[in-house]
Design a protein around this motif. Structure first.
Motif, PDB file in Angstrom:
ATOM      1  N   ILE A  41       0.927  -1.198   0.232  1.00 31.73           N
ATOM      2  CA  ILE A  41       0.018  -0.071  -0.147  1.00 31.73           C
ATOM      3  C   ILE A  41       0.817   1.165  -0.226  1.00 31.73           C
ATOM      4  O   ILE A  41       1.772   1.304   0.822  1.00 31.73           O
ATOM      5  CB  ILE A  41      -0.962  -0.041   1.170  1.00 31.73           C
ATOM      6  CG1 ILE A  41      -1.699  -0.995   1.444  1.00 31.73           C
ATOM      7  CG2 ILE A  41      -1.737   1.376   1.368  1.00 31.73           C
ATOM      8  CD1 ILE A  41      -2.408  -1.302   2.469  1.00 31.73           C
ATOM      9  N   ASP A  42       0.583   2.113  -0.850  1.00 32.49           N
ATOM     10  CA  ASP A  42       1.383   3.546  -0.877  1.00 32.49           C
ATOM     11  C   ASP A  42       0.498   4.529   0.016  1.00 32.49           C
ATOM     12  O   ASP A  42      -0.698   4.843  -0.413  1.00 32.49           O
ATOM     13  CB  ASP A  42       1.351   4.135  -2.194  1.00 32.49           C
ATOM     14  CG  ASP A  42       2.021   5.438  -2.352  1.00 32.49           C
ATOM     15  OD1 ASP A  42       2.293   6.023  -1.274  1.00 32.49           O
ATOM     16  OD2 ASP A  42       2.359   5.783  -3.387  1.00 32.49           O
ATOM     17  N   TYR A  43       0.791   4.594   1.433  1.00 34.39           N
ATOM     18  CA  TYR A  43       0.124   5.328   2.430  1.00 34.39           C
ATOM     19  C   TYR A  43      -0.146   6.651   1.819  1.00 34.39           C
ATOM     20  O   TYR A  43      -0.881   7.370   2.690  1.00 34.39           O
ATOM     21  CB  TYR A  43       0.408   5.016   3.705  1.00 34.39           C
ATOM     22  CG  TYR A  43       0.254   3.611   4.159  1.00 34.39           C
ATOM     23  CD1 TYR A  43      -0.961   3.146   4.408  1.00 34.39           C
ATOM     24  CD2 TYR A  43       1.119   2.593   4.380  1.00 34.39           C
ATOM     25  CE1 TYR A  43      -1.375   2.098   4.930  1.00 34.39           C
ATOM     26  CE2 TYR A  43       0.942   1.246   4.595  1.00 34.39           C
ATOM     27  CZ  TYR A  43      -0.533   1.005   5.021  1.00 34.39           C
ATOM     28  OH  TYR A  43      -0.682  -0.295   5.294  1.00 34.39           O
ATOM     29  N   SER A  44       0.726   7.253   1.138  1.00 35.08           N
ATOM     30  CA  SER A  44       0.675   8.747   0.568  1.00 35.08           C
ATOM     31  C   SER A  44      -0.376   8.908  -0.324  1.00 35.08           C
ATOM     32  O   SER A  44      -1.052   9.954  -0.222  1.00 35.08           O
ATOM     33  CB  SER A  44       2.168   9.040   0.088  1.00 35.08           C
ATOM     34  OG  SER A  44       2.283   8.402  -1.373  1.00 35.08           O
ATOM     35  N   VAL A  45      -1.069   7.664  -0.727  1.00 27.61           N
ATOM     36  CA  VAL A  45      -2.130   7.949  -2.055  1.00 27.61           C
ATOM     37  C   VAL A  45      -3.341   7.380  -1.413  1.00 27.61           C
ATOM     38  O   VAL A  45      -4.304   7.944  -1.275  1.00 27.61           O
ATOM     39  CB  VAL A  45      -1.755   7.022  -3.074  1.00 27.61           C
ATOM     40  CG1 VAL A  45      -2.860   7.216  -4.063  1.00 27.61           C
ATOM     41  CG2 VAL A  45      -0.405   7.865  -3.791  1.00 27.61           C
ATOM     42  N   VAL A  46      -3.314   6.221  -0.606  1.00 28.94           N
ATOM     43  CA  VAL A  46      -4.463   5.502   0.039  1.00 28.94           C
ATOM     44  C   VAL A  46      -4.368   5.504   1.296  1.00 28.94           C
ATOM     45  O   VAL A  46      -3.422   5.167   2.158  1.00 28.94           O
ATOM     46  CB  VAL A  46      -4.364   3.958  -0.469  1.00 28.94           C
ATOM     47  CG1 VAL A  46      -5.478   3.178   0.011  1.00 28.94           C
ATOM     48  CG2 VAL A  46      -4.313   3.798  -2.001  1.00 28.94           C
ATOM     49  N   LYS A  47      -5.328   6.110   1.874  1.00 30.71           N
ATOM     50  CA  LYS A  47      -5.634   6.486   3.252  1.00 30.71           C
ATOM     51  C   LYS A  47      -6.687   5.755   4.264  1.00 30.71           C
ATOM     52  O   LYS A  47      -6.595   5.578   5.351  1.00 30.71           O
ATOM     53  CB  LYS A  47      -5.444   7.736   3.547  1.00 30.71           C
ATOM     54  CG  LYS A  47      -4.253   8.510   3.066  1.00 30.71           C
ATOM     55  CD  LYS A  47      -4.259  10.118   3.245  1.00 30.71           C
ATOM     56  CE  LYS A  47      -3.194  10.725   2.777  1.00 30.71           C
ATOM     57  NZ  LYS A  47      -1.883  10.367   2.689  1.00 30.71           N
ATOM     58  N   THR A  48      -7.888   5.633   3.366  1.00 34.68           N
ATOM     59  CA  THR A  48      -8.961   5.013   4.139  1.00 34.68           C
ATOM     60  C   THR A  48      -9.448   3.673   3.277  1.00 34.68           C
ATOM     61  O   THR A  48      -9.273   3.336   2.211  1.00 34.68           O
ATOM     62  CB  THR A  48     -10.031   5.898   3.883  1.00 34.68           C
ATOM     63  OG1 THR A  48     -10.326   6.336   2.857  1.00 34.68           O
ATOM     64  CG2 THR A  48      -9.514   7.451   4.917  1.00 34.68           C
TER      65      THR A  48
END
Length: 175
Positions: free
Chosen positions: A36-43
């Motif tokens: 997961i790219d947490y800078s893009v996907v958060k929820t």
């Protein structure tokens, strides 16, 4: 003697270079398998999975929903939201049945197979190329001399764990 001094200086510089190399490198292991790219996907939003199987066992849908929520919350940094998540997971239990797997010499069932099937719709609102709709199934066998009521909770728990792991990997592992 000059060669000996160069060798000694080299021995002093080698640990320093190793230390710089070690500090400059970052090794990352992801034991969950999530990518997961947490800078893009958060929820993430998790729809309640309903039991639409012909055969019903009351606690099964609740057990599945709790396990899905637990796995996605514990194994990711995603924030769970009610609607409109960057990632969305929805579905339903479509089958829960048992079949005779083997027959004994006296003509009666010797082994029974319990099967659970879940249909899943996954939407990645940040990258729709990763969207999917798939079915996930798991089975467990038990001896026909046992009553389903005595083994059902344990077997369903095992099948749910297997199915949720497969859902998690399909949605987030990107293998």
């Amino acid at each position: 003697m000059a060669l000996n001094n160069k060798f000694k200086k080299g021995l002093l510089v080698l640990p320093l270079l190793s230390l710089l190399l070690f500090v400059g490198c970052k090794v990352s292991y992801k034991f969950t398998g999530a990518s997961i790219d947490y800078s893009v996907v958060k929820t993430i939003s998790l729809e309640t999975f309903q039991n639409r199987a012909a055969y019903q066992w009351g606690p099964m849908a609740m057990m599945l929903n709790e396990k899905i929520s637990d796995v996605f919350i514990q194994q990711t940094k995603l924030t769970q939201v009610n609607r409109g998540g960057d990632l969305q997971l929805a579905g339903e239990i479509t089958a829960y049945d048992q079949i005779n797997k083997s027959i004994s010499s006296d003509g009666y069932s010797a082994m029974v197979q319990l099967r659970m099937t879940v249909n899943v719709r996954f939407t990645n609102n940040k990258n729709h190329e990763e969207d999917f709709e798939r079915t996930f199934s798991a089975t467990r066998d038990y001896e026909s001399s046992q009553q389903l009521e005595t083994v059902q909770e344990e077997l369903v728990t095992q099948m749910i764990a297997e199915i949720v792991d497969a859902i998690f990997n399909a949605a987030l592992a990107n293998w």
